[in-house]
Design a protein around this motif. Structure first.
Motif, short mmCIF file in Angstrom:
data_model
loop_
_atom_site.label_atom_id
_atom_site.label_comp_id
_atom_site.label_asym_id
_atom_site.label_seq_id
_atom_site.Cartn_x
_atom_site.Cartn_y
_atom_site.Cartn_z
N VAL A 227 0.86 -1.18 0.00
CA VAL A 227 0.00 0.00 0.00
C VAL A 227 0.90 1.23 0.00
N ILE A 228 0.67 2.13 -0.95
CA ILE A 228 1.42 3.38 -1.02
C ILE A 228 0.48 4.51 -0.65
N VAL A 229 0.84 5.25 0.41
CA VAL A 229 -0.05 6.26 0.99
C VAL A 229 0.51 7.66 0.75
N ALA A 239 -3.76 5.31 10.54
CA ALA A 239 -4.64 4.13 10.58
C ALA A 239 -4.19 3.07 9.59
N ILE A 240 -3.74 3.49 8.42
CA ILE A 240 -3.27 2.53 7.42
C ILE A 240 -1.91 1.98 7.83
N GLN A 241 -1.05 2.82 8.38
CA GLN A 241 0.26 2.35 8.84
C GLN A 241 0.10 1.26 9.90
N GLU A 242 -0.85 1.41 10.80
CA GLU A 242 -1.05 0.44 11.87
C GLU A 242 -1.48 -0.92 11.32
N MET A 243 -2.06 -0.94 10.13
CA MET A 243 -2.48 -2.20 9.53
C MET A 243 -1.29 -3.08 9.17
N SER A 244 -0.10 -2.48 9.08
CA SER A 244 1.09 -3.25 8.74
C SER A 244 1.49 -4.22 9.85
N VAL A 245 0.89 -4.08 11.02
CA VAL A 245 1.18 -5.00 12.12
C VAL A 245 0.28 -6.23 12.06
N THR A 246 -0.98 -6.02 11.71
CA THR A 246 -1.94 -7.13 11.71
C THR A 246 -2.10 -7.79 10.35
N GLU A 247 -1.71 -7.08 9.27
CA GLU A 247 -1.87 -7.61 7.92
C GLU A 247 -0.50 -7.95 7.33
N THR A 248 -0.52 -8.64 6.18
CA THR A 248 0.74 -9.08 5.57
C THR A 248 1.25 -8.12 4.51
N PHE A 249 0.53 -7.01 4.27
CA PHE A 249 1.05 -6.06 3.29
C PHE A 249 1.91 -4.99 3.98
N SER A 250 2.87 -4.46 3.22
CA SER A 250 3.72 -3.38 3.72
C SER A 250 3.13 -2.05 3.31
N VAL A 251 3.54 -0.99 4.01
CA VAL A 251 2.99 0.35 3.78
C VAL A 251 4.11 1.34 3.48
N LEU A 252 4.04 1.96 2.32
CA LEU A 252 5.01 2.98 1.94
C LEU A 252 4.30 4.33 2.04
N THR A 253 4.71 5.13 3.01
CA THR A 253 4.13 6.46 3.21
C THR A 253 4.99 7.48 2.49
N VAL A 254 4.39 8.17 1.53
CA VAL A 254 5.12 9.16 0.72
C VAL A 254 4.82 10.55 1.24
N ARG A 255 5.88 11.33 1.42
CA ARG A 255 5.71 12.72 1.89
C ARG A 255 6.43 13.68 0.97
#
Length: 255
Positions: A227-229, A239-255
């Motif tokens: 997931v790219i945010v 909220a989406i970043q926290e999903m990286s603990v319970t789910e198997t997808f990684s989260v890339l937060t772009v700033r």
């Protein structure tokens, strides 16, 4: 955290921070593939697990071999000894990956430095960290420092939930902010790296005034691997970043 970002938001350096004695070498592979896809250099930051470092300074620390049952004093010397092998292997893996991806890289050893401090010391525009860590002989544990980096960094952060990191199904969660536009551009760059027959699909979600719970549900329904945010709303991003603990997808937060 340090302010980062090249001209026009270009990502010129990717940094990966972890303890080679407690983390997976696959994290190096994920970071090197990301750097190669973005045309960036790679910086490896090798640190110590802070809990283990503190334990090694206590007078009653012991380590027990699971097979033999033999115990020995767990002190700084023991930690250095057990780190020597993983450090050498990580350096060797990094050299191999740099040749494979034709990637420029650098290494910094930062013993005794916390994960957040190590990440803050880098000039990279994008930091790669795992949302979990592995202790000596232990299981997977949530890494709170990684969450802190993801939440507070002025630069972009890839919060790795599962290894290896896959771009088979990318979902972009973005609004019309500059960060949202960059998130779309980063996703397109990652997809462009593959041959047409191997090009992964991209799903797009716009928050459109949705609650964090509703947005998270839509993300899950798309079954992403990455997931790219890019959002101006910090609460939705968290909220989406926290999903990286319970789910198997990684989260890339772009700033």
């Amino acid at each position: 955290m340090n302010s980062r970002g090249g001209d026009g938001g270009e990502i010129r350096k990717v940094a990966v921070a972890f303890d080679p004695a407690c983390g997976s070498p696959d994290l190096l592979n994920a970071a090197s593939e990301l750097a190669a896809s973005l045309g960036a250099d790679l910086e490896a930051l090798f640190i110590d697990d802070q809990d283990i470092s503190r334990l090694s300074r206590l007078p009653f620390g012991r380590i027990v071999e699971p097979l033999s049952g033999k115990s020995e004093i767990f002190d700084d010397a023991a930690v250095r000894s057990r780190r020597a092998g993983p450090l050498a292997r990580s350096r060797a893996i990094l050299r191999d990956l740099s040749r494979r991806h034709r990637l420029a890289f650098s290494v910094r050893e930062l013993p005794g430095m916390a994960l957040a401090d190590a990440a803050s010391s880098s000039t990279a525009e994008l930091i790669v960290v795992a949302s979990f860590h592995l202790k000596f002989g232990g299981g997977r544990t949530i890494d709170r420092d990684a969450w802190e980096i993801a939440a507070q960094s002025a630069g972009s952060v890839l919060l790795v939930s599962h290894l290896p990191v896959s771009v088979r199904k990318i979902v972009v969660v973005s609004d019309d902010s500059p960060a949202g536009q960059r998130a779309v551009a980063v996703a397109a760059r990652l997809v462009r790296r593959g041959a047409p027959a191997e090009t992964p699909p991209i799903g797009h979600l716009h928050p459109q005034g949705q609650t964090a719970q509703a947005l998270a549900g839509k993300v899950l329904a798309l079954a992403p691997t990455l997931v790219i945010v890019g959002l101006r709303d910090a609460a939705l991003t968290a909220a989406i970043q926290e999903m990286s603990v319970t789910e198997t997808f990684s989260v890339l937060t772009v700033r």
